[in-house]
Design a protein around this motif. Structure first.
Motif, PDB file in Angstrom:
ATOM      1  N   SER A   1      -7.980 -12.701  -8.611  1.00 44.09           N
ATOM      2  CA  SER A   1      -8.567 -12.901  -7.287  1.00 44.09           C
ATOM      3  C   SER A   1      -7.982 -14.129  -6.617  1.00 44.09           C
ATOM      4  CB  SER A   1     -10.084 -13.007  -7.390  1.00 44.09           C
ATOM      5  OG  SER A   1     -10.439 -14.166  -8.119  1.00 44.09           O
ATOM      6  N   GLU A   2      -7.612 -15.156  -7.407  1.00 44.11           N
ATOM      7  CA  GLU A   2      -6.995 -16.338  -6.822  1.00 44.11           C
ATOM      8  C   GLU A   2      -5.584 -16.024  -6.341  1.00 44.11           C
ATOM      9  OE1 GLU A   2      -7.109 -19.502  -9.612  1.00 44.11           O
ATOM     10  OE2 GLU A   2      -9.290 -19.618  -9.603  1.00 44.11           O
ATOM     11  N   MET A   3      -4.824 -15.273  -7.140  1.00 51.70           N
ATOM     12  CA  MET A   3      -3.464 -14.936  -6.763  1.00 51.70           C
ATOM     13  C   MET A   3      -3.460 -13.876  -5.676  1.00 51.70           C
ATOM     14  SD  MET A   3      -1.430 -14.984 -10.401  1.00 51.70           S
ATOM     15  CE  MET A   3      -1.603 -13.245 -10.524  1.00 51.70           C
ATOM     16  N   GLY A   4      -4.485 -13.075  -5.612  1.00 53.20           N
ATOM     17  CA  GLY A   4      -4.538 -12.005  -4.637  1.00 53.20           C
ATOM     18  C   GLY A   4      -3.943 -10.740  -5.196  1.00 53.20           C
ATOM     19  N   LEU A   5      -4.545  -9.630  -4.884  1.00 49.74           N
ATOM     20  CA  LEU A   5      -4.023  -8.348  -5.328  1.00 49.74           C
ATOM     21  C   LEU A   5      -2.907  -7.928  -4.390  1.00 49.74           C
ATOM     22  CD1 LEU A   5      -7.308  -6.451  -6.140  1.00 49.74           C
ATOM     23  CD2 LEU A   5      -5.673  -7.372  -7.738  1.00 49.74           C
ATOM     24  N   ARG A   6      -1.982  -7.190  -4.937  1.00 48.07           N
ATOM     25  CA  ARG A   6      -0.883  -6.692  -4.124  1.00 48.07           C
ATOM     26  C   ARG A   6      -0.813  -5.189  -4.287  1.00 48.07           C
ATOM     27  NH1 ARG A   6       5.460  -7.587  -4.456  1.00 48.07           N
ATOM     28  NH2 ARG A   6       5.881  -6.703  -2.445  1.00 48.07           N
ATOM     29  N   PHE A   7      -0.688  -4.498  -3.180  1.00 53.65           N
ATOM     30  CA  PHE A   7      -0.561  -3.050  -3.194  1.00 53.65           C
ATOM     31  C   PHE A   7       0.904  -2.669  -3.109  1.00 53.65           C
ATOM     32  CE2 PHE A   7      -4.890  -3.237  -1.136  1.00 53.65           C
ATOM     33  CZ  PHE A   7      -5.556  -2.840  -2.271  1.00 53.65           C
ATOM     34  N   LEU A   8       1.249  -1.612  -3.819  1.00 55.87           N
ATOM     35  CA  LEU A   8       2.610  -1.099  -3.797  1.00 55.87           C
ATOM     36  C   LEU A   8       2.624   0.277  -3.156  1.00 55.87           C
ATOM     37  CD1 LEU A   8       3.655  -1.960  -7.452  1.00 55.87           C
ATOM     38  CD2 LEU A   8       4.180  -3.253  -5.392  1.00 55.87           C
ATOM     39  N   SER A   9       3.608   0.520  -2.333  1.00 56.48           N
ATOM     40  CA  SER A   9       3.757   1.843  -1.725  1.00 56.48           C
ATOM     41  C   SER A   9       4.389   2.787  -2.740  1.00 56.48           C
ATOM     42  CB  SER A   9       4.648   1.739  -0.484  1.00 56.48           C
ATOM     43  OG  SER A   9       5.955   1.402  -0.876  1.00 56.48           O
ATOM     44  N   LEU A  10       4.439   4.044  -2.386  1.00 54.79           N
ATOM     45  CA  LEU A  10       5.062   5.045  -3.253  1.00 54.79           C
ATOM     46  C   LEU A  10       6.508   4.672  -3.545  1.00 54.79           C
ATOM     47  CD1 LEU A  10       5.061   7.813  -4.689  1.00 54.79           C
ATOM     48  CD2 LEU A  10       5.691   8.809  -2.494  1.00 54.79           C
ATOM     49  N   ARG A  11       7.222   4.258  -2.542  1.00 50.91           N
ATOM     50  CA  ARG A  11       8.627   3.877  -2.710  1.00 50.91           C
ATOM     51  C   ARG A  11       8.773   2.693  -3.666  1.00 50.91           C
ATOM     52  NH1 ARG A  11      12.754   4.109   1.984  1.00 50.91           N
ATOM     53  NH2 ARG A  11      12.162   6.222   1.528  1.00 50.91           N
ATOM     54  N   ASP A  12       7.865   1.692  -3.539  1.00 48.68           N
ATOM     55  CA  ASP A  12       7.906   0.539  -4.437  1.00 48.68           C
ATOM     56  C   ASP A  12       7.673   0.957  -5.891  1.00 48.68           C
ATOM     57  OD1 ASP A  12       8.318  -1.158  -2.291  1.00 48.68           O
ATOM     58  OD2 ASP A  12       6.180  -1.603  -2.060  1.00 48.68           O
TER      59      ASP A  12
END
Length: 97
Positions: A33-44
């Motif tokens: 939660s401190e670093m933050g979540l990151r979402f990846l797209s299908l391409r990623d």
């Protein structure tokens, strides 16, 4: 002039809050939660795994070691970066046994 404060003030307020908080032991969820979540797209996701789209969806349906299912945000499908990386680590550990 905008009704929102400039980003510098927001950043300073966040730093001040962080410095006022007492130091605690961080668990993995708190660290995320401190670093933050990151979402990846299908391409990623496809680029990280170096697989085709059809194989990705087969892996999601795999009963033995399923790939994490996507999260739908509106019309987009995204994956949580930490879940993808943990899947990759699990595959690597089972392959190296």
């Amino acid at each position: 002039m905008s009704q929102f404060p400039p980003r510098a003030f927001i950043r300073m307020a966040a730093e001040r809050e962080a410095s006022e908080r007492p130091p605690t032991l961080t668990h993995s969820n708190e660290r995320e939660s401190e670093m933050g979540l990151r979402f990846l797209s299908l391409r990623d996701v496809l680029d990280r795994l170096t697989i085709s789209r059809s194989l990705l969806y087969e892996l999601i349906k795999d009963p033995v070691q399923p790939f994490p299912a996507p999260i739908h945000i509106g019309r987009r499908s995204v994956w949580v970066e930490n879940e993808v990386e943990s899947y990759m680590r699990a595959v690597l550990s089972t392959a190296r046994r």
